[in-house]
Write a protein that holds these residues in place. Structure first.
Motif, PDB file in Angstrom:
ATOM      1  N   CYS A  75     -12.998 -50.613  -1.685  1.00 34.49           N
ATOM      2  CA  CYS A  75     -11.694 -50.294  -2.269  1.00 34.49           C
ATOM      3  C   CYS A  75     -11.587 -48.852  -2.766  1.00 34.49           C
ATOM      4  O   CYS A  75     -10.482 -48.385  -3.081  1.00 34.49           O
ATOM      5  N   LEU A  76     -12.707 -48.156  -2.876  1.00 39.46           N
ATOM      6  CA  LEU A  76     -12.710 -46.858  -3.544  1.00 39.46           C
ATOM      7  C   LEU A  76     -11.809 -45.826  -2.872  1.00 39.46           C
ATOM      8  O   LEU A  76     -11.262 -44.944  -3.544  1.00 39.46           O
ATOM      9  N   GLU A  77     -11.641 -45.912  -1.573  1.00 40.59           N
ATOM     10  CA  GLU A  77     -10.818 -44.918  -0.884  1.00 40.59           C
ATOM     11  C   GLU A  77      -9.354 -44.960  -1.336  1.00 40.59           C
ATOM     12  O   GLU A  77      -8.611 -43.995  -1.142  1.00 40.59           O
ATOM     13  N   TYR A  78      -8.956 -46.077  -1.961  1.00 42.14           N
ATOM     14  CA  TYR A  78      -7.574 -46.200  -2.425  1.00 42.14           C
ATOM     15  C   TYR A  78      -7.423 -45.873  -3.906  1.00 42.14           C
ATOM     16  O   TYR A  78      -6.306 -45.806  -4.415  1.00 42.14           O
ATOM     17  N   CYS A  79      -8.541 -45.657  -4.594  1.00 47.13           N
ATOM     18  CA  CYS A  79      -8.522 -45.494  -6.054  1.00 47.13           C
ATOM     19  C   CYS A  79      -8.443 -44.018  -6.440  1.00 47.13           C
ATOM     20  O   CYS A  79      -9.423 -43.434  -6.923  1.00 47.13           O
ATOM     21  N   ASN A  80      -7.288 -43.426  -6.272  1.00 44.13           N
ATOM     22  CA  ASN A  80      -7.151 -41.988  -6.497  1.00 44.13           C
ATOM     23  C   ASN A  80      -7.181 -41.594  -7.971  1.00 44.13           C
ATOM     24  O   ASN A  80      -7.472 -40.449  -8.299  1.00 44.13           O
ATOM     25  N   GLU A  81      -6.858 -42.538  -8.857  1.00 46.01           N
ATOM     26  CA  GLU A  81      -6.791 -42.226 -10.284  1.00 46.01           C
ATOM     27  C   GLU A  81      -7.961 -42.791 -11.073  1.00 46.01           C
ATOM     28  O   GLU A  81      -7.955 -42.749 -12.304  1.00 46.01           O
ATOM     29  N   LEU A  82      -8.963 -43.315 -10.384  1.00 44.16           N
ATOM     30  CA  LEU A  82     -10.052 -44.002 -11.065  1.00 44.16           C
ATOM     31  C   LEU A  82     -10.832 -43.057 -11.979  1.00 44.16           C
ATOM     32  O   LEU A  82     -11.268 -41.987 -11.550  1.00 44.16           O
ATOM     33  N   ARG A  83     -11.013 -43.496 -13.230  1.00 45.76           N
ATOM     34  CA  ARG A  83     -11.771 -42.709 -14.197  1.00 45.76           C
ATOM     35  C   ARG A  83     -13.141 -43.329 -14.486  1.00 45.76           C
ATOM     36  O   ARG A  83     -14.093 -42.625 -14.780  1.00 45.76           O
ATOM     37  N   TRP A  84     -13.180 -44.660 -14.438  1.00 45.11           N
ATOM     38  CA  TRP A  84     -14.431 -45.327 -14.833  1.00 45.11           C
ATOM     39  C   TRP A  84     -14.549 -46.658 -14.103  1.00 45.11           C
ATOM     40  O   TRP A  84     -13.617 -47.453 -14.069  1.00 45.11           O
ATOM     41  N   TRP A  85     -15.731 -46.866 -13.506  1.00 48.20           N
ATOM     42  CA  TRP A  85     -16.056 -48.169 -12.904  1.00 48.20           C
ATOM     43  C   TRP A  85     -17.314 -48.693 -13.570  1.00 48.20           C
ATOM     44  O   TRP A  85     -18.351 -48.026 -13.583  1.00 48.20           O
ATOM     45  N   HIS A  86     -17.200 -49.899 -14.134  1.00 45.56           N
ATOM     46  CA  HIS A  86     -18.376 -50.568 -14.704  1.00 45.56           C
ATOM     47  C   HIS A  86     -18.842 -51.634 -13.722  1.00 45.56           C
ATOM     48  O   HIS A  86     -18.123 -52.607 -13.450  1.00 45.56           O
ATOM     49  N   SER A  87     -20.062 -51.463 -13.214  1.00 43.93           N
ATOM     50  CA  SER A  87     -20.624 -52.423 -12.271  1.00 43.93           C
ATOM     51  C   SER A  87     -21.114 -53.659 -13.012  1.00 43.93           C
ATOM     52  O   SER A  87     -21.747 -53.562 -14.066  1.00 43.93           O
ATOM     53  N   THR A  88     -20.855 -54.821 -12.430  1.00 41.19           N
ATOM     54  CA  THR A  88     -21.325 -56.075 -13.022  1.00 41.19           C
ATOM     55  C   THR A  88     -22.779 -56.349 -12.680  1.00 41.19           C
ATOM     56  O   THR A  88     -23.330 -57.370 -13.094  1.00 41.19           O
ATOM     57  N   TRP A  89     -23.396 -55.472 -11.920  1.00 38.92           N
ATOM     58  CA  TRP A  89     -24.808 -55.611 -11.556  1.00 38.92           C
ATOM     59  C   TRP A  89     -25.662 -54.686 -12.417  1.00 38.92           C
ATOM     60  O   TRP A  89     -25.194 -53.658 -12.909  1.00 38.92           O
ATOM     61  N   ALA A  90     -26.943 -55.055 -12.541  1.00 39.57           N
ATOM     62  CA  ALA A  90     -27.916 -54.173 -13.188  1.00 39.57           C
ATOM     63  C   ALA A  90     -28.543 -53.236 -12.153  1.00 39.57           C
ATOM     64  O   ALA A  90     -28.704 -52.043 -12.393  1.00 39.57           O
ATOM     65  N   GLY A  91     -28.890 -53.790 -10.978  1.00 43.04           N
ATOM     66  CA  GLY A  91     -29.528 -53.002  -9.924  1.00 43.04           C
ATOM     67  C   GLY A  91     -28.524 -52.197  -9.121  1.00 43.04           C
ATOM     68  O   GLY A  91     -27.341 -52.551  -9.019  1.00 43.04           O
ATOM     69  N   LEU A  92     -29.018 -51.106  -8.538  1.00 47.12           N
ATOM     70  CA  LEU A  92     -28.147 -50.207  -7.779  1.00 47.12           C
ATOM     71  C   LEU A  92     -28.608 -50.004  -6.348  1.00 47.12           C
ATOM     72  O   LEU A  92     -27.887 -49.397  -5.542  1.00 47.12           O
ATOM     73  N   ASP A  93     -29.811 -50.493  -5.998  1.00 45.72           N
ATOM     74  CA  ASP A  93     -30.413 -50.120  -4.722  1.00 45.72           C
ATOM     75  C   ASP A  93     -29.601 -50.560  -3.517  1.00 45.72           C
ATOM     76  O   ASP A  93     -29.683 -49.948  -2.454  1.00 45.72           O
ATOM     77  N   ILE A  94     -28.794 -51.601  -3.669  1.00 46.27           N
ATOM     78  CA  ILE A  94     -28.008 -52.088  -2.534  1.00 46.27           C
ATOM     79  C   ILE A  94     -26.932 -51.089  -2.141  1.00 46.27           C
ATOM     80  O   ILE A  94     -26.480 -51.054  -0.988  1.00 46.27           O
ATOM     81  N   ILE A  95     -26.514 -50.227  -3.075  1.00 47.48           N
ATOM     82  CA  ILE A  95     -25.400 -49.312  -2.799  1.00 47.48           C
ATOM     83  C   ILE A  95     -25.762 -48.272  -1.748  1.00 47.48           C
ATOM     84  O   ILE A  95     -25.086 -48.173  -0.714  1.00 47.48           O
ATOM     85  N   PRO A  96     -26.827 -47.472  -1.929  1.00 51.69           N
ATOM     86  CA  PRO A  96     -27.165 -46.515  -0.868  1.00 51.69           C
ATOM     87  C   PRO A  96     -27.638 -47.179   0.414  1.00 51.69           C
ATOM     88  O   PRO A  96     -27.497 -46.596   1.495  1.00 51.69           O
ATOM     89  N   LYS A  97     -28.185 -48.395   0.315  1.00 47.68           N
ATOM     90  CA  LYS A  97     -28.640 -49.087   1.519  1.00 47.68           C
ATOM     91  C   LYS A  97     -27.474 -49.554   2.371  1.00 47.68           C
ATOM     92  O   LYS A  97     -27.451 -49.365   3.585  1.00 47.68           O
ATOM     93  N   ARG A  98     -26.494 -50.179   1.727  1.00 48.50           N
ATOM     94  CA  ARG A  98     -25.388 -50.776   2.480  1.00 48.50           C
ATOM     95  C   ARG A  98     -24.221 -49.819   2.678  1.00 48.50           C
ATOM     96  O   ARG A  98     -23.475 -49.927   3.651  1.00 48.50           O
TER      97      ARG A  98
END
Length: 353
Positions: A75-98
């Motif tokens: 969805c990020l490509e549509y979020c032109n005004e986004l200031r803050w995103w809080h992830s509901t996950w603790a881990g982050l490794d899936i993000i650069p992988k996927r």
């Protein structure tokens, strides 16, 4: 909706499969902060076409998002005004992988994760503490005896079946925590009142000022074998990074041979190769492996881990998110966001896991 409420609006973006958990997050926010308007946006994470025109219109003006990476990143490509995103996950490794081609979006907004006292740490610490007690007291054997209608008293259970030794109390154990980040430190908090001896393996030497209360000694990769030679349990809370993948080598596991500790993995499965882990179990370097994470998830039906007598398999749920952890951590930060203060649990390098 007024301008002020528009600026306050929180969009919760989640997979349609997890709408129950995220509805709970929305309910907690509504109960604790009824002044914050919340809008739930469930999407099919397997279909980018599920991001409908109505959802896109919502996202264009979204300033604050609470949501899981699988659902938010498309969805990020549509979020032109986004200031803050809080992830509901603790881990982050899936993000650069996927999503390796989406990392540039993270330069546009503040990114925080679910961590700290309200995050997954308490859940995972209880998981560790519970399994240590269950293993020492032989709960699994007691249940098996019940099913077979066998009355096996304490003497027979602990001094005949169990190599002629009784169970050990928590104050008799040495536990090594591999990875002393916020979750590792919460595990320390849970063990410390029971007078358990705690040692830790960390990425680099710590000064006296950086030592965490309750950790007796610190070790690094250079002398990790010394830590494993003296522990009764060792718990991996390591994330998946270039530095941690394969960290527990066959040679390092062999250093466990003198005490045959129990290995508990609640971090990431690729910290150890499955073949090396099986060798360690078959050679009695480890007496038991309690595994909540694996190299490949879900593990295939023909994996030898399923039937191994020294393996406990749990399906990546030591810190299962029921919506509460993320909501409480988010609200902790939302107050700081309103006051224009630095947010907690901020992530500056998405590639660090």
């Amino acid at each position: 909706m007024s301008l002020s409420s528009t600026l306050k609006l929180v969009h919760i973006i989640c997979s349609k499969l997890k709408i129950c958990e995220y509805q709970r997050s929305a309910n907690i926010i509504a109960q604790r902060r009824p002044d914050i308007p919340v809008k739930l946006l469930p999407i099919d994470i397997n279909s980018v076409n599920d991001i409908t025109e109505d959802i896109r219109k919502e996202l264009v003006n979204a300033r604050v998002i609470l949501g899981e990476p699988h659902a938010v990143i498309p969805c990020l490509e549509y979020c032109n005004e986004l200031r803050w995103w809080h992830s509901t996950w603790a881990g982050l490794d899936i993000i650069p992988k996927r999503f390796p081609n989406k990392l540039h979006y993270f330069d546009r907004f503040e990114f925080t994760r679910t961590a700290g006292a309200h995050g997954f740490g308490p859940d995972m610490a209880e998981f560790v503490l519970g399994w240590i007690i269950a293993n020492e007291r032989r709960f699994k054997t007691m249940l098996s005896n019940q099913r077979s209608r066998s009355w096996v008293d304490g003497h027979s259970l602990f001094f005949v079946e169990n190599e002629k030794r009784g169970y050990r109390r928590l104050d008799e154990l040495t536990v090594c925590i591999v990875g002393l980040g916020d979750i590792g430190e919460i595990i320390v908090d849970y063990l410390r009142p029971h007078r358990t001896r705690i040692i830790g393996i960390v990425s680099k030497n710590r000064s006296a000022a950086d030592c965490y209360d309750g950790v007796e000694e610190y070790y690094t990769a250079d002398n990790a074998h010394e830590a494993l030679q003296q522990c009764d349990y060792f718990v991996s809370v390591l994330p998946s990074t270039e530095q941690t993948r394969g960290f527990l080598t066959r040679e390092l596991l062999e250093s466990c041979s003198n005490r045959s500790p129990v290995f508990i993995n609640i971090g990431r499965g690729d910290v150890v190769k499955e073949d090396d882990l099986l060798d360690a179990l078959n050679n009695n370097w480890l007496s038991l492996a309690i595994l909540d994470v694996f190299e490949n998830e879900p593990i295939p039906g023909d994996s030898p881990l399923w039937d191994h007598p020294k393996v406990v398999v749990t399906p990546h749920m030591s810190g299962y998110g029921d919506g509460g952890q993320a909501a409480h951590t988010f609200l902790e930060n939302y107050t700081l966001y309103e006051e224009n203060k630095p947010l907690k649990y901020s992530v500056n390098d998405i590639t660090r896991g």
